[in-house]
Design an enzyme around this catalytic site. Structure first.
Site, PDB file in Angstrom:
ATOM      1  N   GLY A  71       0.824  -1.212   0.000  1.00 52.77           N
ATOM      2  CA  GLY A  71       0.000   0.000   0.000  1.00 52.77           C
ATOM      3  C   GLY A  71       0.854   1.255   0.000  1.00 52.77           C
ATOM      4  O   GLY A  71       0.524   2.247  -0.664  1.00 52.77           O
ATOM      5  N   THR A  72       1.945   1.217   0.732  1.00 54.85           N
ATOM      6  CA  THR A  72       2.825   2.389   0.813  1.00 54.85           C
ATOM      7  C   THR A  72       3.372   2.742  -0.564  1.00 54.85           C
ATOM      8  O   THR A  72       3.395   3.919  -0.958  1.00 54.85           O
ATOM      9  CB  THR A  72       3.989   2.106   1.800  1.00 54.85           C
ATOM     10  OG1 THR A  72       3.433   1.791   3.071  1.00 54.85           O
ATOM     11  CG2 THR A  72       4.929   3.288   1.915  1.00 54.85           C
ATOM     12  N   ASN A 150      -7.467   3.941   9.312  1.00 50.33           N
ATOM     13  CA  ASN A 150      -6.908   2.717   9.893  1.00 50.33           C
ATOM     14  C   ASN A 150      -7.037   2.671  11.414  1.00 50.33           C
ATOM     15  O   ASN A 150      -7.103   1.603  11.997  1.00 50.33           O
ATOM     16  CB  ASN A 150      -5.436   2.551   9.499  1.00 50.33           C
ATOM     17  CG  ASN A 150      -4.646   3.830   9.604  1.00 50.33           C
ATOM     18  OD1 ASN A 150      -4.996   4.844   8.984  1.00 50.33           O
ATOM     19  ND2 ASN A 150      -3.598   3.826  10.392  1.00 50.33           N
ATOM     20  N   GLY A 199      -2.429  -6.081  -0.185  1.00 48.85           N
ATOM     21  CA  GLY A 199      -2.837  -7.479  -0.047  1.00 48.85           C
ATOM     22  C   GLY A 199      -2.996  -7.942   1.391  1.00 48.85           C
ATOM     23  O   GLY A 199      -3.975  -8.601   1.736  1.00 48.85           O
ATOM     24  N   HIS A 200      -2.024  -7.561   2.239  1.00 44.29           N
ATOM     25  CA  HIS A 200      -2.010  -8.179   3.574  1.00 44.29           C
ATOM     26  C   HIS A 200      -3.112  -7.674   4.497  1.00 44.29           C
ATOM     27  O   HIS A 200      -3.242  -8.164   5.618  1.00 44.29           O
ATOM     28  CB  HIS A 200      -0.627  -8.044   4.230  1.00 44.29           C
ATOM     29  CG  HIS A 200      -0.247  -6.678   4.693  1.00 44.29           C
ATOM     30  ND1 HIS A 200      -0.253  -6.327   6.023  1.00 44.29           N
ATOM     31  CD2 HIS A 200       0.160  -5.583   4.033  1.00 44.29           C
ATOM     32  CE1 HIS A 200       0.147  -5.081   6.163  1.00 44.29           C
ATOM     33  NE2 HIS A 200       0.407  -4.598   4.966  1.00 44.29           N
ATOM     34  N   CYS A 324       2.488   1.342  12.645  1.00 42.87           N
ATOM     35  CA  CYS A 324       3.687   2.086  12.266  1.00 42.87           C
ATOM     36  C   CYS A 324       4.105   3.070  13.347  1.00 42.87           C
ATOM     37  O   CYS A 324       5.257   3.436  13.436  1.00 42.87           O
ATOM     38  CB  CYS A 324       3.456   2.852  10.979  1.00 42.87           C
ATOM     39  SG  CYS A 324       2.831   1.827   9.694  1.00 42.87           S
TER      40      CYS A 324
END
Ligand code: PLP
Length: 385
Positions: A71-72, A150, A199-200, A324
């Protein structure tokens, strides 16, 4: 001790069905999809199928899907690729509650002469569309606003944001990393130009993501080299990851509604019991417009990190702020932007469920939590005794 995993916004378990589809890609079907031989052709067909499955979930054309590493990367590519394609415009509009994958990039670009507008949110984490409308001008190259937060799960009215940007001829990117697989989206009916997913976060493996680029959107290639991904993102593909993501998207498309009503039921049960049984606790974020799996609760006068450690002793995994930023004792930038008081922001815990969460896990957590909160309050210097 069994692990109770309520940290699915950090990452998810790879679905068994996804893993099964990936397995042959390691030791049997290991060819390079760019190779001319039949063996390579078999692999490129697997990538084509994965592209179709992702497009099926998003409601777009397969040719609009670019596979990335996470995503980053998708966020960085969307922002920098757009600015490179429209060099005469120097303004970016975003929000104060974005993930660092967007916010840090925008702030860095601010150091290179771009004007960066960070829109605020209200105390429930909601966006003011009038403020956005006012901020867009002729110098605006890009609006980048997340779909779902998030930390709190708050969902922004992304189709309205997209329409607003489109009406002013400005490219619109959304970081949909937390939304895809949890809430429906149909890009065919939306004006979103660019979208990131990872994906994760949806039961595919780590190391694969997608940048959706609407046909006709101007964006510069972001990895130069070979001709992979239509020349926009060079580099030999992460074939097992891509195939896994394709399967995860297919599963999400088939089961989204059914699974999410179960997840929402469990989340609401967990949340309701926590708020009822733990005095001086409060929900962070817009109760009505949220991801079905996320609950962010503040337990006043105690440290989130201390709660996490005690939950951990019972095998319960949750999170205080995003993965993060944990490790830093700064209160979350999202909760600060919402004006959550210091004593509450410090004691915030995010529970994020998945299709694998069970009622027994919810009941066990609800049973343990009031004791944890009481014990920590007894030790807290902020509580009058
Ligand atoms: N955007 C959001 C909203 C996220 O929650 C995350 C990860 O937590 C990312 C971007 C980064 O995704 P990745 O871990 O795939 O780089």
């Amino acid at each position: 001790m069994k692990t109770i995993y309520f940290d699915n916004n950090a990452t998810t378990k790879v679905a068994e069905e996804v893993f099964e589809e990936m397995k042959p890609l390691f030791c049997e079907l290991y060819g390079n999809p760019s190779s001319m031989h039949t063996f390579g052709g078999q692999i490129s067909r697997k990538i084509r199928q994965a592209r179709e499955r992702v497009a099926g979930l998003l409601g777009c054309e397969p040719s609009e899907i670019i596979f990335t590493s996470c995503g980053t990367e998708s966020d960085n590519a969307a922002i920098k690729g757009t600015l490179a394609a429209v060099p005469n415009k120097r303004k970016i509009i975003t929000t104060r509650v974005e993930h660092p994958a967007v916010l840090t990039v925008c702030r860095e670009l601010g150091n290179y002469g771009y004007t960066v507008v960070e829109l605020g949110v209200d105390k429930r984490g909601r966006l003011d569309l009038a403020e956005l409308e006012e901020a867009i001008d002729d110098n605006t190259a890009l609006v980048t606003i997340m779909y779902a937060n998030n930390e709190t799960g708050v969902v922004f009215p992304i189709d309205k944001v997209a329409e607003l940007a489109a009406g002013r001829g400005v490219v619109f990117h959304t970081d949909a990393v937390q939304a895809i697989g949890k809430i429906p989206l149909n890009l065919a009916k939306s004006s979103i130009d660019l979208l990131s997913l990872s994906g994760h976060k949806l039961h595919a493996p780590k190391g694969v993501g997608v940048l959706y680029v609407r046909k006709g959107t101007r964006i510069s290639p972001f990895m130069l080299g070979g001709h992979q991904e239509a020349g926009r993102r060079a580099g030999t593909e992460n074939v097992p990851g891509i195939v896994g993501l394709g399967k995860a998207c297919e599963l999400a498309a088939e089961n989204l509604e059914k699974e999410n009503s179960k997840v929402k039921y469990l989340r609401d049960k967990l949340e309701g019991a926590m708020l009822e049984k733990c005095p001086d606790s409060r929900l962070n974020g817009d109760k009505d417009n949220r991801l079905p799996n996320t609950s962010n609760i503040s337990f006043e006068y105690i440290e989130g990190e201390a709660i996490l450690l005690m939950l951990d002793k019972y095998g319960i995994c949750a999170s205080s702020g995003s993965a993060c930023t944990s490790g830093s004792l700064e209160p979350s930038h999202v909760l600060r932007a919402m004006g959550v008081p210091f004593t509450a922001a410090h004691g915030s815990i995010r529970f994020s469920l998945s299709r694998y969460s069970t009622e027994a896990e919810v009941d066990y957590t609800v049973e343990k939590m009031p004791g944890i909160v009481n014990r920590l309050r007894e030790l807290s210097p902020f509580v009058a005794k």
